[in-house]
Design a protein around this motif. Structure first.
Motif, mmCIF file in Angstrom:
data_model
loop_
_atom_site.group_PDB
_atom_site.id
_atom_site.type_symbol
_atom_site.label_atom_id
_atom_site.label_comp_id
_atom_site.label_asym_id
_atom_site.label_seq_id
_atom_site.Cartn_x
_atom_site.Cartn_y
_atom_site.Cartn_z
ATOM 1 N N ASP A 148 -1.315 -73.838 -47.823
ATOM 2 C CA ASP A 148 -0.631 -72.556 -47.664
ATOM 3 C C ASP A 148 -1.336 -71.734 -46.590
ATOM 4 O O ASP A 148 -2.555 -71.759 -46.461
ATOM 5 N N GLN A 149 -0.545 -70.967 -45.863
ATOM 6 C CA GLN A 149 -1.083 -70.140 -44.793
ATOM 7 C C GLN A 149 -1.056 -68.667 -45.211
ATOM 8 O O GLN A 149 -0.620 -67.818 -44.447
ATOM 9 N N LEU A 150 -1.517 -68.356 -46.397
ATOM 10 C CA LEU A 150 -1.508 -66.989 -46.886
ATOM 11 C C LEU A 150 -2.815 -66.294 -46.542
ATOM 12 O O LEU A 150 -3.884 -66.879 -46.628
ATOM 13 N N SER A 151 -2.696 -65.022 -46.192
ATOM 14 C CA SER A 151 -3.897 -64.250 -45.886
ATOM 15 C C SER A 151 -4.668 -63.969 -47.163
ATOM 16 O O SER A 151 -4.132 -64.048 -48.274
ATOM 17 N N GLU A 152 -5.922 -63.605 -46.992
ATOM 18 C CA GLU A 152 -6.759 -63.269 -48.138
ATOM 19 C C GLU A 152 -6.187 -62.063 -48.885
ATOM 20 O O GLU A 152 -6.207 -62.004 -50.107
ATOM 21 N N ALA A 153 -5.605 -61.108 -48.136
ATOM 22 C CA ALA A 153 -5.033 -59.918 -48.771
ATOM 23 C C ALA A 153 -3.866 -60.283 -49.675
ATOM 24 O O ALA A 153 -3.734 -59.750 -50.777
ATOM 25 N N VAL A 154 -3.018 -61.207 -49.235
ATOM 26 C CA VAL A 154 -1.877 -61.614 -50.051
ATOM 27 C C VAL A 154 -2.364 -62.341 -51.289
ATOM 28 O O VAL A 154 -1.875 -62.104 -52.391
ATOM 29 N N VAL A 155 -3.341 -63.192 -51.137
ATOM 30 C CA VAL A 155 -3.864 -63.948 -52.270
ATOM 31 C C VAL A 155 -4.561 -63.016 -53.261
ATOM 32 O O VAL A 155 -4.413 -63.159 -54.470
ATOM 33 N N ALA A 156 -5.277 -62.015 -52.752
ATOM 34 C CA ALA A 156 -6.026 -61.109 -53.621
ATOM 35 C C ALA A 156 -5.141 -60.069 -54.289
ATOM 36 O O ALA A 156 -5.529 -59.486 -55.288
ATOM 37 N N CYS A 157 -3.954 -59.825 -53.769
ATOM 38 C CA CYS A 157 -3.070 -58.785 -54.302
ATOM 39 C C CYS A 157 -2.511 -59.215 -55.659
ATOM 40 O O CYS A 157 -1.753 -60.180 -55.739
ATOM 41 N N PRO A 158 -2.842 -58.483 -56.722
ATOM 42 C CA PRO A 158 -2.364 -58.882 -58.051
ATOM 43 C C PRO A 158 -0.866 -58.666 -58.242
ATOM 44 O O PRO A 158 -0.291 -59.182 -59.193
ATOM 45 N N VAL A 159 -0.217 -57.930 -57.348
ATOM 46 C CA VAL A 159 1.209 -57.677 -57.472
ATOM 47 C C VAL A 159 2.029 -58.839 -56.909
ATOM 48 O O VAL A 159 3.164 -59.068 -57.331
ATOM 49 N N SER A 160 1.469 -59.597 -55.987
ATOM 50 C CA SER A 160 2.228 -60.652 -55.304
ATOM 51 C C SER A 160 2.880 -61.663 -56.245
ATOM 52 O O SER A 160 4.080 -61.916 -56.117
ATOM 53 N N PRO A 161 2.155 -62.264 -57.185
ATOM 54 C CA PRO A 161 2.824 -63.239 -58.053
ATOM 55 C C PRO A 161 3.898 -62.610 -58.935
ATOM 56 O O PRO A 161 4.926 -63.222 -59.218
ATOM 57 N N VAL A 162 3.693 -61.352 -59.341
ATOM 58 C CA VAL A 162 4.693 -60.646 -60.143
ATOM 59 C C VAL A 162 5.922 -60.376 -59.282
ATOM 60 O O VAL A 162 7.061 -60.589 -59.713
ATOM 61 N N GLY A 163 5.682 -59.912 -58.063
ATOM 62 C CA GLY A 163 6.785 -59.665 -57.138
ATOM 63 C C GLY A 163 7.591 -60.915 -56.869
ATOM 64 O O GLY A 163 8.819 -60.872 -56.788
ATOM 65 N N ASP A 164 6.895 -62.034 -56.741
ATOM 66 C CA ASP A 164 7.583 -63.309 -56.513
ATOM 67 C C ASP A 164 8.525 -63.642 -57.672
ATOM 68 O O ASP A 164 9.580 -64.237 -57.471
#
Length: 138
Positions: free
Chosen positions: A11-27
């Motif tokens: 995966d080419q995700l930035s550290e900020a995207v990976v660290a953001c706890p909202v991202s998996p919920v948003g997905d």
């Protein structure tokens, strides 16, 4: 503390995207058509497929079927099969899905309080960009 979403090595995700706890919920809850389906079931209660289709007329039957399957897989809705003649299937929010009600209420309140400001900001931005373009063209 729950584990953080960690991407596969390719995966080419930035550290900020990976660290953001909202991202998996948003997905999960903000993918295309998920929010209208969840809101509709929360607002109207248990519904059959055709009733959902009528209440969300912009969604195609194929996409509605796909989203309902994913929401059932995620545990946010329940699908109840009734072996009547003819058979019927009903969909409703699961207990887990109902826990999203306060989230939707909060987002609704935020929209009521702030969407006008967002529209004002967009108009100001568009006007400023149009003015820059006129200036740049000379």
């Amino acid at each position: 503390m729950p584990p953080r979403h960690t991407p596969a090595p390719d995966d080419q995700l930035s550290e900020a995207v990976v660290a953001c706890p909202v991202s998996p919920v948003g997905d999960i809850i903000f993918s295309r058509w998920t929010t209208p389906i969840l809101w509709t079931l929360g607002h109207h209660g248990t519904l059959r497929f055709n009733a959902l289709q009528r209440l969300i007329p912009e969604i195609t039957p194929k996409i509605l079927t796909s989203r309902l399957r994913q929401l059932e897989r995620d545990g946010l809705i329940t699908r109840t099969y009734h072996p009547d003649i003819p058979p019927r299937v009903e969909y409703s929010l699961s207990g887990l899905g109902r826990t999203l009600t306060p989230v939707f209420q909060t987002l609704t309140a935020w929209g009521e309080a702030h969407l006008e400001h967002v529209e004002d900001a967009r108009r100001a931005y568009d006007a400023a960009r149009a003015e820059e373009e006129v200036w740049a063209e000379g």
